[in-house]
Design an enzyme around this catalytic site. Structure first.
Site, mmCIF file in Angstrom:
data_model
loop_
_atom_site.group_PDB
_atom_site.id
_atom_site.type_symbol
_atom_site.label_atom_id
_atom_site.label_comp_id
_atom_site.label_asym_id
_atom_site.label_seq_id
_atom_site.Cartn_x
_atom_site.Cartn_y
_atom_site.Cartn_z
ATOM 1 N N SER A 110 -20.482 -23.929 -18.689
ATOM 2 C CA SER A 110 -19.094 -24.199 -19.066
ATOM 3 C C SER A 110 -18.595 -25.467 -18.384
ATOM 4 C CB SER A 110 -18.220 -22.986 -18.734
ATOM 5 O OG SER A 110 -16.907 -23.173 -19.183
ATOM 6 N N ASP A 262 -13.330 -27.997 -22.837
ATOM 7 C CA ASP A 262 -14.172 -27.879 -21.658
ATOM 8 C C ASP A 262 -15.629 -28.095 -22.059
ATOM 9 O OD1 ASP A 262 -14.577 -25.494 -22.995
ATOM 10 O OD2 ASP A 262 -14.482 -24.239 -21.211
#
Length: 490
Positions: A110, A262
């Protein structure tokens, strides 16, 4: 084989796998986790004709291809046929799991720095795998094999196949089928992909890279080049410093709004035409309004999930539009569980995760972005004016404090604020759904305010979120509670 000293408890967390490469995660560790995932999730779910199947995707990190291959080897060693979809966003993997109807695994860390990688696993139809839904069993089995120095052969000795399939166009087509962006006014949008997977999915969904027709969007790209070393800034828009480039670019280009994703593009952050951030709570309320209207038109009762630290405006606006707001704990597994149990059409978190029933109740930053684009394009006001409808109150943002005893500190704060309220004849509502939330409804003496204190699961921290009817009220509550937490106001 990996030395038996590897401790998977340090990398297999509550919701996913996350660690540094290669000291915590390497091919041997991941192969064992893949085989354990097969035994715990894939094989028990398999029913009917044919072989058990699973799907794997990965992000742009340099270690992702090698680790995903090792995971595929682990699955295949248990007789699982593996479909590798290659580069994708996390919501692209969730799409593949739902579209194909099989369990899946996404290789990504992530927003974490370049030295990290990880795995997000799901059951068929993108149902979550967390510590209470299989991840603990995966860890324990993989640890046992690693300690023994060998992953034994599968039960019937069959080795599964590994093949490749490109689902990017199908993913883009599905998202476009859920939000119509063709009929509104043209918009200019700056998109900061942070060298993450948004640079791969945005041109496919919002542009023509997947072979779909052009939309009335003028996209200005920032950092679309896939680079898991993140040369420009971390792909973590939750940290304000990583939004600065986008905030400057939007007014420079005369754009209508900006979007930031992100690293694995499952979260989306929004800035208005001035470059000012639009809070995830406002985005939650904006998207909820659109999904509620769609449910009402279909004759269904709209249920919308929100976590307990979204703005108080969120449940108020949901209820005002005829929806049923359902409050839940912080964390995607809780949101997904509530989405399923309540039959909710939509769910939103303060962290900019947005969940859609039409997307297998999984989170997708791109679909949320499309709803914001549609909401803006369907009317003539700038985004700053539109967002103001959804930002009724003033929030502190999350503030962490290091404490020796989180439980004792929390009780000291609750006792102090309760004593003060009693002395002033004020009513407080206190609940303990996740940490403690203290709510003060508007009264003749004080405007509305609330705060939540939650202990970190992994660090000696207390997390404070506070909100007030206005800046002065929020500031007063925030500073009072912080003083109590940090021992400054006894």
């Amino acid at each position: 084989m990996t030395a038996p000293t590897r401790n998977l408890s340090s990398v297999i967390k509550a919701y996913d796998v996350r660690g540094t490469v290669p000291d915590q995660l390497d091919a041997d560790v991941v192969r064992a986790i893949g085989a354990a995932f097969a035994e715990v999730v894939v094989l028990p779910e398999h029913a009917g004709e044919g072989s058990p199947k699973a799907v794997i995707g990965y992000d742009m990190r340099p270690s992702s291809p090698e680790l995903s291959r090792a995971f595929a080897d682990g699955l295949a060693s248990r007789g699982v046929d593996v479909t590798v979809i290659g580069l994708c966003s996390t919501d692209g993997l969730y799409f593949a799991s739902g579209f194909l109807g099989i369990p899946g695994a996404m290789f990504t860390a992530s927003h974490n720095p370049a030295r990290y990688n990880g795995i997000k696993m799901c059951r068929a139809a993108a149902r979550p795998v967390g510590q209470d839904s299989g991840l603990t069993a995966v860890r324990e089995l993989a640890q046992r094999w690693l300690d023994a120095g060998e992953v034994p052969a599968g039960g019937d000795g069959r080795v599964g196949t590994v093949d490749e399939q490109d689902l990017l166009k199908a993913y883009a087509h599905h998202l476009r089928s859920l939000v119509d962006l063709t009929g509104g006014r043209p918009l200019k949008v700056v998109i900061d992909a942070g060298n993450g997977m948004g640079g791969f999915t945005a041109p496919a969904v919002l542009g023509t890279d997947a072979g779909l027709g052009a939309l009335p969007l003028d996209v200005v790209p920032l950092y679309f080049e896939l680079d898991g070393t993140f040369p420009n800034h971390e792909a973590n828009p939750l940290d304000p410093k990583n939004l600065l480039d986008l905030q400057r670019a939007v007014p420079q280009h005369g754009a209508d709004l900006g979007l930031a994703f992100d690293g694995d593009a499952d979260r989306c952050f929004v800035v208005d035409e001035k470059g000012d951030p639009v809070s995830p709570s406002a985005v939650t309320a904006m998207v909820a309004r659109r999904e509620i209207a769609k449910e009402v038109r279909a004759g269904r009762e709209p249920v919308v999930i929100h976590n307990l630290i979204t703005s108080r405006a969120v449940p108020e606006l949901i209820a005002a539009d005829g929806g049923k707001p359902v409050r839940t704990r912080v964390g995607h597994s809780f949101i997904k569980e509530q989405m399923a149990s309540e039959g909710a059409v939509f769910g939103g978190e303060h962290s900019a995760h947005y969940y859609f029933r039409e997307f297998w109740s999984a989170d997708t930053g791109m679909l949320a972005a499309m709803h914001v684009l549609a909401a803006l394009a369907e009317q003539d006001r700038p985004l700053s004016e539109l967002a103001a409808e959804y930002e009724k109150y003033v929030a502190s943002g999350e503030i962490n404090s290091t404490v020796d005893d989180a439980a004792a500190t929390t009780e000291r704060v609750v006792a102090a604020v309760s004593e003060r309220a009693a002395a002033e004849g004020e009513e407080l509502e206190i609940d303990r759904l996740d940490g403690v939330t203290v709510f003060h409804p508007a009264s003749a003496k004080e405007p509305m305010w609330w705060f939540n204190l939650r202990a970190s699961n992994t660090e000696p921290l207390l997390r404070l979120n506070a909100e007030g009817a206005d800046e002065a009220t929020m500031t007063q509550v925030r500073d009072r509670v912080l003083g109590l937490v940090r021992g400054e106001n006894r």
